[in-house]
Write a protein that holds these residues in place. Sequence first.
Motif, PDB file in Angstrom:
ATOM      1  N   MET A   1      -4.297   4.969   7.827  1.00 39.13           N
ATOM      2  CA  MET A   1      -4.498   3.536   7.675  1.00 39.13           C
ATOM      3  C   MET A   1      -5.159   3.229   6.338  1.00 39.13           C
ATOM      4  O   MET A   1      -6.150   3.851   5.967  1.00 39.13           O
ATOM      5  N   ASN A   3      -7.306   0.729   4.292  1.00 34.40           N
ATOM      6  CA  ASN A   3      -8.212  -0.399   4.453  1.00 34.40           C
ATOM      7  C   ASN A   3      -8.299  -1.191   3.155  1.00 34.40           C
ATOM      8  O   ASN A   3      -8.620  -0.628   2.097  1.00 34.40           O
ATOM      9  N   SER A  18      -3.153 -11.793   4.221  1.00 37.18           N
ATOM     10  CA  SER A  18      -3.579 -11.213   5.500  1.00 37.18           C
ATOM     11  C   SER A  18      -2.442 -11.214   6.499  1.00 37.18           C
ATOM     12  O   SER A  18      -2.219 -10.227   7.220  1.00 37.18           O
ATOM     13  N   GLU A  22      -0.755  -7.878   8.127  1.00 39.69           N
ATOM     14  CA  GLU A  22      -0.826  -7.684   9.574  1.00 39.69           C
ATOM     15  C   GLU A  22       0.483  -7.136  10.139  1.00 39.69           C
ATOM     16  O   GLU A  22       0.489  -6.488  11.188  1.00 39.69           O
ATOM     17  N   GLU A  24       2.236  -4.880   8.730  1.00 32.17           N
ATOM     18  CA  GLU A  24       2.389  -3.493   8.291  1.00 32.17           C
ATOM     19  C   GLU A  24       1.498  -2.580   9.135  1.00 32.17           C
ATOM     20  O   GLU A  24       0.306  -2.817   9.253  1.00 32.17           O
ATOM     21  N   GLU A  25       2.065  -1.540   9.689  1.00 34.44           N
ATOM     22  CA  GLU A  25       1.320  -0.662  10.582  1.00 34.44           C
ATOM     23  C   GLU A  25       0.255   0.167   9.866  1.00 34.44           C
ATOM     24  O   GLU A  25      -0.706   0.618  10.498  1.00 34.44           O
ATOM     25  N   ASP A  26       0.422   0.366   8.563  1.00 30.58           N
ATOM     26  CA  ASP A  26      -0.480   1.260   7.842  1.00 30.58           C
ATOM     27  C   ASP A  26      -1.468   0.529   6.932  1.00 30.58           C
ATOM     28  O   ASP A  26      -2.186   1.163   6.154  1.00 30.58           O
ATOM     29  N   ASN A  28      -4.629  -2.404   6.762  1.00 34.73           N
ATOM     30  CA  ASN A  28      -5.582  -3.168   7.550  1.00 34.73           C
ATOM     31  C   ASN A  28      -6.551  -3.906   6.622  1.00 34.73           C
ATOM     32  O   ASN A  28      -7.183  -3.287   5.756  1.00 34.73           O
ATOM     33  N   VAL A  30      -9.907  -5.316   5.923  1.00 29.33           N
ATOM     34  CA  VAL A  30     -11.232  -5.071   6.493  1.00 29.33           C
ATOM     35  C   VAL A  30     -12.294  -6.017   5.954  1.00 29.33           C
ATOM     36  O   VAL A  30     -13.433  -6.013   6.425  1.00 29.33           O
TER      37      VAL A  30
END
Length: 212
Positions: A1, A3, A18, A22, A24-26, A28, A30
């Motif tokens: 992941m 960040n 954002s 969101e 995209e699975e990889d 995040n 933060v």
Amino acid sequence: MINVMLVDDHAVLRDGLSNIFEMEEDINVVGEAVSGNEALESIGEIKPDVVLLDINLPDKNGVELTAILKRDYPDIKILILTMHSMDEYFMAAIREGADGYLLKDAPSVQVVEAIRTVAKGESVIDPSLTKKLLGFYNQKNESSDKNELTDREKEVLICLVEGLSNKEIGEKLFISDKTVKIHVSKIFKKINVKSRSQAVIYAVQNQLVPLP
């Protein structure tokens, strides 16, 4: 992941990015900040892998913030996303260690891929800005000798200018990813640079490679 922290004073842009990330699975998100000082107050706690950063901020500009972050948090990757294609901003950001520089009119898919690219330790420069490298730095880098590069290292350097990833370089030159990493590391040491973007600048200013 991966960040990511967003630093931009435009709420609409932050919200849009954002929403894109969101999906995209990889990737995040933060943390977010609307100014350079706000980013500095929280970045030590958030510890993002990548900071997506605008040039225009209410206090410190993106170039100043890049310099501070690269000094205090050298492992964090900096990707500039801005409307400014002006030479002084572009080159100043690269000189301070930015890992990538994209314009805000870039397609969302390009921004997503740029996040992944810089997170892997590679660099991204907006294609419209690549040729501008020819106009910078009249003085040669006297600290290294371009003749030290082997023929294979020069081939790898050409691939870096073309924006190829380690995997793509390996496929093009018929060598393994591990061998590519070794060549890139040796190139950095020989020409005294710390990032792919700086290597590209050096290669162009010393006329080691033709522009793609």
